[in-house]
Design an enzyme around this catalytic site. Structure first.
Site, mmCIF file in Angstrom:
data_model
loop_
_atom_site.group_PDB
_atom_site.id
_atom_site.type_symbol
_atom_site.label_atom_id
_atom_site.label_comp_id
_atom_site.label_asym_id
_atom_site.label_seq_id
_atom_site.Cartn_x
_atom_site.Cartn_y
_atom_site.Cartn_z
ATOM 1 N N ASP A 187 -27.404 -76.926 29.721
ATOM 2 C CA ASP A 187 -26.363 -77.917 29.988
ATOM 3 C C ASP A 187 -25.066 -77.647 29.231
ATOM 4 O O ASP A 187 -24.060 -78.299 29.478
ATOM 5 C CB ASP A 187 -26.873 -79.318 29.622
ATOM 6 N N PHE A 247 -39.030 -66.512 23.929
ATOM 7 C CA PHE A 247 -38.434 -67.611 24.689
ATOM 8 C C PHE A 247 -38.287 -67.160 26.138
ATOM 9 O O PHE A 247 -37.900 -66.024 26.396
ATOM 10 C CB PHE A 247 -37.076 -67.991 24.088
ATOM 11 N N TYR A 262 -31.964 -64.426 19.915
ATOM 12 C CA TYR A 262 -31.143 -64.559 18.709
ATOM 13 C C TYR A 262 -31.868 -64.038 17.472
ATOM 14 O O TYR A 262 -31.234 -63.590 16.516
ATOM 15 C CB TYR A 262 -30.757 -66.030 18.521
ATOM 16 N N PHE A 303 -29.904 -52.801 24.489
ATOM 17 C CA PHE A 303 -29.820 -54.231 24.791
ATOM 18 C C PHE A 303 -30.375 -54.509 26.185
ATOM 19 O O PHE A 303 -29.665 -54.418 27.177
ATOM 20 C CB PHE A 303 -28.347 -54.649 24.694
ATOM 21 N N ALA A 315 -34.574 -62.801 27.607
ATOM 22 C CA ALA A 315 -33.924 -63.482 28.731
ATOM 23 C C ALA A 315 -33.253 -64.746 28.218
ATOM 24 O O ALA A 315 -33.906 -65.592 27.606
ATOM 25 C CB ALA A 315 -34.941 -63.824 29.812
ATOM 26 N N HIS A 342 -24.219 -72.904 25.218
ATOM 27 C CA HIS A 342 -25.038 -72.330 24.151
ATOM 28 C C HIS A 342 -25.554 -70.938 24.509
ATOM 29 O O HIS A 342 -25.638 -70.058 23.646
ATOM 30 C CB HIS A 342 -26.203 -73.276 23.837
#
Length: 133
Positions: A72, A11, A44, A100, A67, A75
Site C-alpha cells: 500500500d 519473504f 533487505y 542481484f 522477490a 516501501h
C-alpha cells in the site's frame, strides 16, 4: 568449476523457493557448485549474508535471490533500492561478484511468480563474471 554462495530471501517464499530451484538448475547446467546457501528473512537482510559468503576463500561469487512485491506504500521501492545499493557495495568492497536476482519493486505477487527465472539469471551472471574477471 565456479564455486557459488547462494542467498535466498524467505519473504514471499512461494516465489523464492521456485527462484532457488531455478538457481540450482542453472548452476548444474553451468557446471558450477553451490558451496553454501544462506536463507534470510527478506531481501533487505541479504547484504550481510552476501558479505559473509564473499569473504570465504571457497566461494568465487555470490548470487542473491528474492522477490519484493508492492504493498500500500512505496516501501517496496525503498527496500529494493537499499538492497541493490548495499549488495553493490559488498561486491566492490570484497572484490567478489555479487549478483542481484531480486525481482521487484512495483510488481504484484502474480508478476513475481512470472519472474522466477531471475534466480537462474543471477547464477548465470555470477558464473559469467567469475570467468571474465
Amino acid at each position: 568449476m565456479t564455486r557459488l554462495g547462494l542467498v535466498v530471501a524467505e519473504f514471499n517464499r512461494s516465489v523464492t523457493e521456485r527462484m532457488e530451484a531455478a538457481a540450482r538448475e542453472a548452476a548444474a547446467d553451468a557446471d558450477a557448485a553451490i558451496t553454501d546457501t544462506v536463507h534470510v528473512p527478506g531481501a533487505y537482510d541479504s547484504p550481510l549474508a552476501a558479505d559473509r559468503l564473499a569473504r570465504r576463500d571457497d566461494i568465487d561469487a555470490v548470487a542473491v535471490v528474492g522477490a519484493i512485491v508492492t504493498g500500500d506504500t512505496d516501501h517496496d521501492h525503498v527496500i529494493a533500492s537499499a538492497t541493490a545499493d548495499t549488495l553493490t557495495d559488498v561486491s566492490l568492497e570484497r572484490d567478489t561478484p555479487v549478483t542481484f536476482g531480486v525481482s521487484g519493486p512495483g510488481m504484484s505477487g502474480a508478476e513475481a511468480r512470472e519472474r522466477v527465472e531471475k534466480g537462474a539469471a543471477a547464477v548465470e551472471s555470477a558464473v559469467s563474471l567469475t570467468q571474465e574477471l
